[in-house]
Design a protein around this motif. Structure first.
Motif: not given
Length: 414
Positions: A399, A404, A406
């Motif tokens: 991720g 990404r 998060w």
């Protein structure tokens, strides 16, 4: 793409110094926003490490082989990778000098080379590491040796040390102690081991809220705390460590302590090419506005990660939020717009107080608690261990290093 064949002078658009957590995560996030940006990453290492798991390796809860991957496998494909070291920075000319005599000019510079572990500042340490019971979870090469020594020790004296701040993950020195003591307790040998935690500072943890629950574990493991005790010398064959100890009046004396196991955390400093550059603050770290992460004197420069001269905890969790702030602020700057985001000093220290339980300490500037989850953050939890040992390593590789974002909600400038 690794390019070793450029001429003596390289012209780049956005240059990122460092291919660690901050550098790779930032480049991946920036390219998610603007895939056509021309980005050059300068990073000498052929390997990329997931350092937060080294504490777990030293506690027998993680395989060290799972903490390293080839740099080429995590480098975003659209970025150009220069496998070299920066030796000089001239921000007035927007020019970098590399160790192979090439120079790199830039429009925007992102400074994230991390910090340097100054093993040499402790006399005799480098010659002793990895033998005579001298170890450190701050080293990929020695985290396994920690676990070997912990399993081997059935009686004797175990010393754990913590140098002066700032250091990477301020909780890591005591995590080594907790996981070792938990193992000894389960093997019913803890009563035969004299455990002592020597801290250069005067507090167990920098955020007062977490001191009482941590003290419960210090007492549970019958460990002694030696405050204002800074490790300065090690003699491995003699299994003796020397500490400079400061009393209430500020007088310093040198004390020798014998050991069977010595877990050392080295002093940590800014790399020379930053400390000796116009970008540095008085302490040698890269000077930035603590909220925008932009350099106050060179607006085309931003920094993130451990190199920042900010008061936040130097952790991968801090980087996770800083990435978003710097990515958005850089793009705004390039479009000549006001910088939209501000960093609140968020950092996280998952304190592994025993194998299977973690106190998840999340806080920002001034020690303000910034919990992600609506739970009492001072309670040790199995769910937080799962987060630390299973979910976060998976998310890191799959991720964070791929852009990404998060749990990265950050504040907008009012």
């Amino acid at each position: 793409m690794n390019d070793q064949h450029w001429g003596p002078s390289i012209s780049a658009d956005i240059v990122v110094i460092g291919g660690g957590t901050a550098g790779i995560g930032f480049v991946a996030s920036l390219l998610k926003r603007e895939p056509h940006l021309k980005i050059t990453v300068i990073e000498p290492s052929a390997e990329h490490y997931y350092q937060p798991a080294w504490t777990l390796v030293g506690g027998g809860a993680y395989n060290v082989k799972d903490t390293v991957r080839p740099m080429g496998s995590v480098m975003p494909r659209q970025a150009k990778w220069l496998q070299a070291s920066v030796t000089g920075i001239d921000p007035n000319q927007r020019l970098l000098t590399l160790d192979d005599q090439r120079s790199v000019s830039y429009q925007n510079l992102i400074v994230c080379p991390g910090l340097r572990l100054a093993w040499e500042k402790i006399e005799g340490l480098q010659e002793s590491l990895g033998q005579h019971g001298v170890t450190s979870n701050y080293s990929f090469q020695h985290a396994n040796y920690t676990w070997e020594q912990v399993q081997k020790l059935k009686s004797g004296k175990a010393l754990f040390t913590q140098p002066a701040m700032p250091i990477k993950c301020a909780g890591a020195p005591q995590k080594a102690l907790y996981l070792s003591c938990d193992h000894w307790r389960k093997r019913a040998v803890l009563n035969n081991i004299d455990v002592e935690f020597n801290l250069a500072g005067a507090a167990l943890f920098g955020v007062a809220t977490f001191v009482p629950p941590l003290m419960k574990y210090i007492e549970k493991y019958n460990a002694r705390l030696a405050f204002n005790a800074n490790l300065v010398k090690v003699d491995g064959p003699a299994q003796t460590a020397w500490f400079e100890v400061k009393d209430a009046d500020g007088n310093v004396t040198r004390q020798a302590k014998t050991f069977d196991l010595l877990h050392v955390v080295p002093p940590q400093v800014s790399p020379d090419f930053i400390a000796n550059s116009p970008l540095a603050d008085a302490a040698g770290w890269c000077e930035v506005d603590p909220h925008s992460l932009q350099h106050p004197r060179y607006p085309d420069v931003f920094a993130l990660g451990d190199i920042c001269g900010t008061t936040n905890a130097k952790t991968a969790a801090a980087v996770r939020k800083q990435i978003v702030v710097v990515a958005e602020n850089l793009l705004a700057l390039r479009k000549q717009r006001p910088l939209p985001l501000k960093y609140d000093g968020y950092g996280s220290c998952p304190l592994t107080v025993e194998k299977g339980k973690v106190i998840l300490a999340e806080f920002g500037y001034g020690g303000k608690l910034l919990p992600t989850f609506p739970l009492d953050p001072t309670v040790p939890r199995r769910s937080a261990w799962w987060l630390k040992a299973t979910l976060l390593p998976w998310f890191y590789w799959n991720g964070m290093l791929k852009g990404r974002e998060w749990l990265t909600r950050v504040s907008r400038v009012d």
